[in-house]
Design a protein around this motif. Structure first.
Motif, PDB file in Angstrom:
ATOM      1  N   VAL A   1       0.717  -1.788   0.007  1.00 49.12           N
ATOM      2  CA  VAL A   1       0.206   0.316  -0.086  1.00 49.12           C
ATOM      3  C   VAL A   1       0.873   1.100  -0.176  1.00 49.12           C
ATOM      4  CG1 VAL A   1      -1.533   1.442   0.962  1.00 49.12           C
ATOM      5  CG2 VAL A   1      -1.782  -1.039   1.037  1.00 49.12           C
ATOM      6  N   SER A   2       1.923   1.397   1.455  1.00 50.36           N
ATOM      7  CA  SER A   2       3.291   2.603   0.942  1.00 50.36           C
ATOM      8  C   SER A   2       3.267   2.470  -0.861  1.00 50.36           C
ATOM      9  CB  SER A   2       3.828   1.771   1.864  1.00 50.36           C
ATOM     10  OG  SER A   2       5.111   3.147   2.003  1.00 50.36           O
ATOM     11  N   LEU A   3       3.643   1.521  -1.261  1.00 45.63           N
ATOM     12  CA  LEU A   3       4.346   1.725  -2.414  1.00 45.63           C
ATOM     13  C   LEU A   3       3.353   2.193  -3.569  1.00 45.63           C
ATOM     14  CD1 LEU A   3       6.780  -1.232  -2.912  1.00 45.63           C
ATOM     15  CD2 LEU A   3       7.260   0.239  -2.711  1.00 45.63           C
ATOM     16  N   LEU A   4       2.020   1.730  -3.682  1.00 44.95           N
ATOM     17  CA  LEU A   4       1.016   2.221  -4.578  1.00 44.95           C
ATOM     18  C   LEU A   4       0.745   3.255  -3.892  1.00 44.95           C
ATOM     19  CD1 LEU A   4      -1.434  -1.065  -4.456  1.00 44.95           C
ATOM     20  CD2 LEU A   4      -0.036   0.102  -6.472  1.00 44.95           C
ATOM     21  N   SER A   5       1.682   4.371  -2.785  1.00 46.37           N
ATOM     22  CA  SER A   5       0.933   5.716  -2.842  1.00 46.37           C
ATOM     23  C   SER A   5       1.732   6.283  -3.256  1.00 46.37           C
ATOM     24  CB  SER A   5       0.879   6.222  -1.003  1.00 46.37           C
ATOM     25  OG  SER A   5       1.774   5.831  -0.457  1.00 46.37           O
ATOM     26  N   VAL A   6       3.110   6.571  -3.744  1.00 46.71           N
ATOM     27  CA  VAL A   6       3.907   6.787  -4.755  1.00 46.71           C
ATOM     28  C   VAL A   6       3.077   7.239  -6.269  1.00 46.71           C
ATOM     29  CG1 VAL A   6       5.834   6.589  -5.989  1.00 46.71           C
ATOM     30  CG2 VAL A   6       5.548   5.787  -3.589  1.00 46.71           C
ATOM     31  N   VAL A   7       2.555   6.021  -6.778  1.00 43.81           N
ATOM     32  CA  VAL A   7       1.928   6.354  -7.755  1.00 43.81           C
ATOM     33  C   VAL A   7       0.129   6.547  -7.717  1.00 43.81           C
ATOM     34  CG1 VAL A   7       0.664   4.630  -9.869  1.00 43.81           C
ATOM     35  CG2 VAL A   7       2.751   3.959  -8.288  1.00 43.81           C
ATOM     36  N   PHE A   8      -0.170   6.159  -6.942  1.00 42.98           N
ATOM     37  CA  PHE A   8      -1.465   7.164  -6.669  1.00 42.98           C
ATOM     38  C   PHE A   8      -1.437   7.741  -5.003  1.00 42.98           C
ATOM     39  CE2 PHE A   8      -2.117   3.598  -8.670  1.00 42.98           C
ATOM     40  CZ  PHE A   8      -3.049   3.595  -9.438  1.00 42.98           C
ATOM     41  N   PRO A   9      -1.900   9.420  -5.427  1.00 45.65           N
ATOM     42  CA  PRO A   9      -0.789   9.912  -4.399  1.00 45.65           C
ATOM     43  C   PRO A   9      -1.868   9.629  -3.230  1.00 45.65           C
ATOM     44  CG  PRO A   9      -0.175  10.924  -5.889  1.00 45.65           C
ATOM     45  CD  PRO A   9      -0.941   9.720  -6.166  1.00 45.65           C
TER      46      PRO A   9
ATOM     47  N   MET B   1       5.375  -9.719  -6.093  1.00 46.02           N
ATOM     48  CA  MET B   1       5.233  -8.080  -6.327  1.00 46.02           C
ATOM     49  C   MET B   1       5.902  -6.741  -6.117  1.00 46.02           C
ATOM     50  SD  MET B   1       3.628  -9.833  -2.400  1.00 46.02           S
ATOM     51  CE  MET B   1       2.806  -7.707  -1.776  1.00 46.02           C
ATOM     52  N   PHE B   2       7.220  -6.817  -6.222  1.00 46.62           N
ATOM     53  CA  PHE B   2       7.872  -6.056  -6.575  1.00 46.62           C
ATOM     54  C   PHE B   2       7.575  -5.654  -8.153  1.00 46.62           C
ATOM     55  CE2 PHE B   2      12.129  -4.274  -8.438  1.00 46.62           C
ATOM     56  CZ  PHE B   2      12.573  -3.323  -7.516  1.00 46.62           C
ATOM     57  N   LEU B   3       8.086  -6.369  -9.183  1.00 46.56           N
ATOM     58  CA  LEU B   3       7.780  -6.274 -10.383  1.00 46.56           C
ATOM     59  C   LEU B   3       6.650  -5.767 -11.250  1.00 46.56           C
ATOM     60  CD1 LEU B   3       9.178  -6.599 -13.356  1.00 46.56           C
ATOM     61  CD2 LEU B   3       8.381  -9.152 -13.239  1.00 46.56           C
ATOM     62  N   ILE B   4       5.080  -6.071  -9.623  1.00 49.00           N
ATOM     63  CA  ILE B   4       3.359  -5.373 -10.471  1.00 49.00           C
ATOM     64  C   ILE B   4       4.400  -3.957 -10.044  1.00 49.00           C
ATOM     65  CG2 ILE B   4       1.584  -5.391  -9.162  1.00 49.00           C
ATOM     66  CD1 ILE B   4       1.379  -7.911  -9.592  1.00 49.00           C
ATOM     67  N   VAL B   5       4.450  -3.435  -9.350  1.00 51.05           N
ATOM     68  CA  VAL B   5       4.624  -2.262  -8.330  1.00 51.05           C
ATOM     69  C   VAL B   5       5.564  -1.505  -9.416  1.00 51.05           C
ATOM     70  CG1 VAL B   5       5.906  -0.493  -6.979  1.00 51.05           C
ATOM     71  CG2 VAL B   5       4.394  -2.468  -6.247  1.00 51.05           C
ATOM     72  N   VAL B   6       6.730  -2.081 -10.199  1.00 52.95           N
ATOM     73  CA  VAL B   6       8.138  -1.424 -11.088  1.00 52.95           C
ATOM     74  C   VAL B   6       6.984  -1.220 -12.306  1.00 52.95           C
ATOM     75  CG1 VAL B   6       9.250  -1.700 -12.901  1.00 52.95           C
ATOM     76  CG2 VAL B   6       9.982  -2.602  -9.893  1.00 52.95           C
ATOM     77  N   LEU B   7       5.786  -1.848 -12.465  1.00 51.24           N
ATOM     78  CA  LEU B   7       5.268  -2.300 -14.123  1.00 51.24           C
ATOM     79  C   LEU B   7       4.418  -1.142 -13.943  1.00 51.24           C
ATOM     80  CD1 LEU B   7       4.675  -5.684 -15.159  1.00 51.24           C
ATOM     81  CD2 LEU B   7       6.707  -4.554 -16.025  1.00 51.24           C
ATOM     82  N   LEU B   8       3.243  -0.534 -13.290  1.00 52.06           N
ATOM     83  CA  LEU B   8       3.225   0.543 -12.736  1.00 52.06           C
ATOM     84  C   LEU B   8       3.492   1.471 -12.876  1.00 52.06           C
ATOM     85  CD1 LEU B   8       0.573  -1.204  -9.383  1.00 52.06           C
ATOM     86  CD2 LEU B   8       0.319  -0.811 -11.339  1.00 52.06           C
ATOM     87  N   PHE B   9       4.816   1.723 -12.762  1.00 54.83           N
ATOM     88  CA  PHE B   9       5.897   3.270 -12.787  1.00 54.83           C
ATOM     89  C   PHE B   9       6.121   3.202 -14.419  1.00 54.83           C
ATOM     90  CE2 PHE B   9       6.902   3.034  -8.683  1.00 54.83           C
ATOM     91  CZ  PHE B   9       6.711   3.796  -8.433  1.00 54.83           C
ATOM     92  N   VAL B  10       6.293   1.398 -15.195  1.00 54.31           N
ATOM     93  CA  VAL B  10       6.399   2.384 -16.077  1.00 54.31           C
ATOM     94  C   VAL B  10       5.782   2.308 -17.133  1.00 54.31           C
ATOM     95  CG1 VAL B  10       7.633   0.783 -17.971  1.00 54.31           C
ATOM     96  CG2 VAL B  10       8.931   0.890 -15.765  1.00 54.31           C
ATOM     97  N   LEU B  11       4.236   1.639 -16.856  1.00 54.80           N
ATOM     98  CA  LEU B  11       3.281   1.128 -17.950  1.00 54.80           C
ATOM     99  C   LEU B  11       3.048   3.134 -18.248  1.00 54.80           C
ATOM    100  CD1 LEU B  11       1.535  -2.385 -17.109  1.00 54.80           C
ATOM    101  CD2 LEU B  11       3.095  -1.825 -19.534  1.00 54.80           C
ATOM    102  N   PRO B  12       2.333   3.341 -17.316  1.00 56.44           N
ATOM    103  CA  PRO B  12       1.438   4.749 -16.759  1.00 56.44           C
ATOM    104  C   PRO B  12       2.307   5.952 -19.141  1.00 56.44           C
ATOM    105  CG  PRO B  12       1.346   3.744 -14.903  1.00 56.44           C
ATOM    106  CD  PRO B  12       2.648   3.340 -16.303  1.00 56.44           C
ATOM    107  N   ASP B  13       3.555   5.362 -19.167  1.00 57.88           N
ATOM    108  CA  ASP B  13       4.473   6.217 -19.871  1.00 57.88           C
ATOM    109  C   ASP B  13       4.437   5.747 -21.340  1.00 57.88           C
ATOM    110  OD1 ASP B  13       5.531   8.015 -17.484  1.00 57.88           O
ATOM    111  OD2 ASP B  13       6.494   6.600 -17.572  1.00 57.88           O
ATOM    112  N   LYS B  14       4.014   4.449 -21.059  1.00 61.62           N
ATOM    113  CA  LYS B  14       4.135   3.869 -22.105  1.00 61.62           C
ATOM    114  C   LYS B  14       2.383   3.613 -23.278  1.00 61.62           C
ATOM    115  CE  LYS B  14       8.388   1.924 -22.081  1.00 61.62           C
ATOM    116  NZ  LYS B  14       9.369   2.798 -22.999  1.00 61.62           N
ATOM    117  N   ILE B  15       1.889   3.553 -22.162  1.00 61.49           N
ATOM    118  CA  ILE B  15       0.490   4.410 -22.791  1.00 61.49           C
ATOM    119  C   ILE B  15       0.354   5.235 -23.450  1.00 61.49           C
ATOM    120  CG2 ILE B  15      -1.952   3.707 -22.264  1.00 61.49           C
ATOM    121  CD1 ILE B  15      -1.214   2.191 -19.865  1.00 61.49           C
TER     122      ILE B  15
END
Length: 284
Positions: free
Chosen positions: A63-71, A270-284
């Motif tokens: 949840v803490s890591l997701l808060s970086v993507v969703f403040p 779980m770590f890979l999912i969080v990393v993809l959440l950072f990367v994918l928005p820039d690719k879409i």
């Protein structure tokens, strides 16, 4: 000098001294009518202990890591985060990623068996300190924790099945602050997990230069700082110095990684999912 025992020390029965169950000891003084129950924390040199930490606190970290993507997650009140983490814990269980929400049950049962005829104080370091606060909140007991992770957001998943109503659950949340003291060294990353509760006492760290090696989390350093700052009224200690060495744990880490490969792979996923959440928005 007296040969009379000040404390009688009790350890768990053999069936409880196994991996996956919180370990503890009870120092009981008949003269004082007091039991000090200490719950063992994480041994940073044992990967199996670190795996248990990941199992127990993976949801608040996620949840803490997701808060970086969703403040906006950061403005959630702690009870909302606690509800989400409890739901997330049950969801992960469906997919076979079962946590260790029952990790503290052996301690809880022991505390209940002795608390009727004596005063009980719970204590612990690191993970043990967090579990001490949870058990103390359930049983309305005082506790002193050293370098514990926060529990304000993760307590739901630990105590949910212990409570018979939502009002009892709310009372347990309030009791997290009741007679609860946490000693937190500076530059220690573990207390930044989740949200801290109760009274917080900050202290220094003599080995801050090695903080990236988790040096400020070591209990020996905390004891050394407290002895030097507060002294010893009984004159048993004149001074205290703490030095830190990481040691050679690479071989043991590799062996334990192979032994716990399912949990390690789940954590990597779980770590890979969080990393993809950072990367994918820039690719879409």
């Amino acid at each position: 000098y007296s040969e009379e025992k000040l404390f009688e020390v009790t350890v768990p029965p053999p069936e409880q001294r196994r991996q996956g169950v919180a370990q503890y000891m009870d120092a009981y003084s008949e003269e004082l009518g007091l039991s000090v129950i200490a719950i063992r924390g994480t041994d940073v040199g044992r990967l199996s202990d670190l795996v248990e930490d990941v199992k127990i606190f993976k949801e608040p970290v996620l949840v803490s890591l997701l808060s970086v993507v969703f403040p906006t997650i950061r403005i959630w009140p702690d009870p909302v985060s606690a509800f989400v983490i409890n739901a997330l814990s049950h969801t992960l269980t469906i997919f076979g990623l079962e946590g260790s929400a029952n990790y503290y049950k052996g301690v809880l049962e022991y505390v209940r068996s002795v608390s009727d005829d004596r005063q009980v104080v719970l204590t612990g370091h690191s993970l043990g300190g967090g579990l001490a606060r949870i058990v103390a909140a359930i049983e309305h007991l005082p506790n002193v924790a050293f370098s514990p992770p926060g529990v304000a957001q993760s307590y739901y998943k630990f105590v949910y099945n212990e409570m018979s109503s939502s009002s009892e659950l709310a009372d347990a949340a309030r009791l997290l602050h009741h007679e609860s003291i946490a000693v937190l060294p500076e530059n220690d990353p573990v207390p930044t997990v989740d949200t801290q509760v109760g009274l917080i006492q900050r202290i220094g760290c003599d080995v801050s230069a090695q903080a990236m090696q988790n040096s400020c989390h070591m209990l020996e350093g905390t004891i050394s700082d407290l002895l030097r700052r507060c002294g010893d009224d009984r004159g048993r200690f004149v001074d205290s110095q703490f030095r830190f060495g990481l040691g050679d744990i690479l071989r043991q880490t590799w062996d334990k990684s192979l032994e716990q490969k399912t949990s390690v792979l789940a954590g990597f996923g779980m770590f890979l999912i969080v990393v993809l959440l950072f990367v994918l928005p820039d690719k879409i």
